[in-house]
Design a protein around this motif. Structure first.
Motif: not given
Length: 460
Positions: A220-226, A321-323, A327-333, A419-422
């Protein structure tokens, strides 16, 4: 969680949910004894009103729960919980009156009505059980309640038992429960691995700073939560006054919230590749504290003029957030108890968020309204970029002037994401007064809205 769900059984007490303007019609359809009892006891259907109607043998025959008017319900969270909190011990079933579209959220409110932070108490809470209406996904509601309990427990725990090491241990326990991989980078290893801001902010504490890194899911798509994990914030050398320091155990509310959201995602087995990053530090005062006026290095290479050691949350988030961005995930939150300015803007009940992506914002706002987890979009206002650009470094962590503090903090964080998907949330993570299903103390903000919106945000 002493409030639970139960299977249909003969001993369950019928619970009738009655709106104020529907009371007369409801009473006219009842036995004369029921109608007379309700009138004699002044039952009017007011929001939160509860009336037990006697049955055979001195037992409760049914319970009437006031549901008020639509106008009154719009002013509170979990309207049914206002009556549920007053119920005597027992098992209940929703017999009538609860709107289908509100059933799942109200059942969650029922579960959360039983929340108590009792880690340091010996007194137990009386059990309540509910036979939910048909069609409610009770497994999902239980997952949401358990995740909210995790968030509240983490935020409510004093720093003596919720240091950066304890927060890492809680994250590791969650990872093991769901088969996720878990890693931490601790102390001086942060410098070796190029996380200078996390190290700088946390180095004065007796408990070394660390970066928590958890991975789960293979499709599935990649999601990173910070999540901001400042386990206590003295303000550093810009020391907070006592009144401002009293709630600083909650400054890891962002970390708690992303862990709660991660628990929801993993327990519901969503088809995503999840990563959770938490910079866990304590902002303390010591001989090696970082100073106002220092110019700090960051993982991304941007330099930062540190004009206030009490603006440390954005510093530790910047490295994380830099880390995440690498990885260029599909969404960073990112989620953080970041600024008092956000509270001035929208109060303590709303989770403001920032994003450049209109479709993400629309999905979030729609989901929040659906499941009673209020959010509000604030702007990445380009005209304020100059406010975070000091004379002697690339960035300023604490612009002068005092205006638009939440926006300038968000703009600062955006410099570390390409990226804009943040999406960035500036949350409070605290309920200031007691309310049904929301006792005074730690509380989740924005996590359920995000969970509800993820299918649209990620195309699941």
């Amino acid at each position: 969680m002493p409030y639970t769900f139960a299977e249909e059984n003969a001993d369950a007490i019928a619970l009738h949910v009655i709106e104020s303007d529907a009371l007369d019609a409801w009473l006219s359809a009842q036995d004369e004894a029921v109608a007379t009892w309700a009138r004699l006891n002044g039952f009017s259907g007011t929001l939160g009103q509860m009336l037990a109607v006697p049955g055979d043998g001195g037992r409760i025959g049914m319970v009437l729960a006031g549901y008020g008017t639509a106008e009154k319900r719009a002013r509170v969270h979990f309207p049914l919980a206002h009556a549920a909190a007053k119920l005597p011990e027992g098992t209940y079933r929703i017999a009538s009156g609860l709107p289908d579209e509100a059933a799942e959220t109200e059942c969650l409110g029922w579960m959360l009505t039983g929340y108590r932070f009792d880690r340091y108490k010996s007194k137990s809470t009386k059990p309540h059980a509910l036979v939910p209406p048909a069609g409610v996904d009770t497994a999902r509601v239980e997952v949401l309640a358990e995740a909210e309990t995790l968030i509240r427990d983490l935020v409510n725990t004093p720093t003596a038992d919720m240091s950066p090491a304890d927060l890492a241990a809680a994250a590791e326990t969650l990872a093991k429960a769901h088969g996720a991989t878990f890693d931490t980078i601790i102390g001086d290893d942060l410098l070796e691995r190029n996380f200078p801001l996390i190290h700088t902010v946390g180095r004065a504490s007796a408990t070394p700073p660390r970066l928590i890194d958890m991975h789960w899911g293979e499709v599935g798509p990649s999601l990173t939560l910070v999540g901001k994990g400042v386990c206590f914030d003295t303000g550093g050398l810009n020391l907070k006054p006592a009144g401002s320091m009293s709630l600083m155990k909650k400054d890891m509310g962002g970390a708690a919230t992303v862990l709660g959201l991660a628990q929801m995602i993993m327990a519901l087995n969503l088809p995503v590749r999840l990563r959770v990053l938490i910079p866990a530090v304590e902002n303390s005062v010591s001989s090696n504290s970082f100073r106002p006026g220092d110019v700090l290095a960051s993982r991304k290479g941007l330099t930062i003029e540190n004009n206030n050691t009490d603006a440390e949350g954005r510093l530790v988030l910047a490295d994380a957030l830099a880390l995440a961005d690498e990885d260029s995930p599909d969404l960073i939150v990112s989620m953080a108890t970041l600024t008092g300015a956000a509270r001035v803007a929208v109060g303590s009940d709303i989770a403001p968020f920032f994003t450049d992506h209109d479709a993400l914002a629309t999905a979030l706002s729609s989901a929040a309204r659906k499941i009673d987890d209020p959010v509000w979009r604030l702007p990445f206002h380009e005209a304020y970029e100059s406010k975070i650009e000091p004379a002697i470094a690339d960035l300023d962590n604490a612009p002068t002037g005092g205006f638009a503090g939440s926006i300038t903090a968000a703009l600062f964080l955006r410099r570390f994401v390409s990226q804009s998907r943040y999406v960035h949330f500036d949350i409070f993570a605290w309920q200031s007064t007691n309310a049904p299903a929301r006792p005074k103390g730690g509380v989740g903000m924005g996590a359920r809205a995000l969970l509800e919106a993820l299918p649209e945000m990620l195309g699941l």
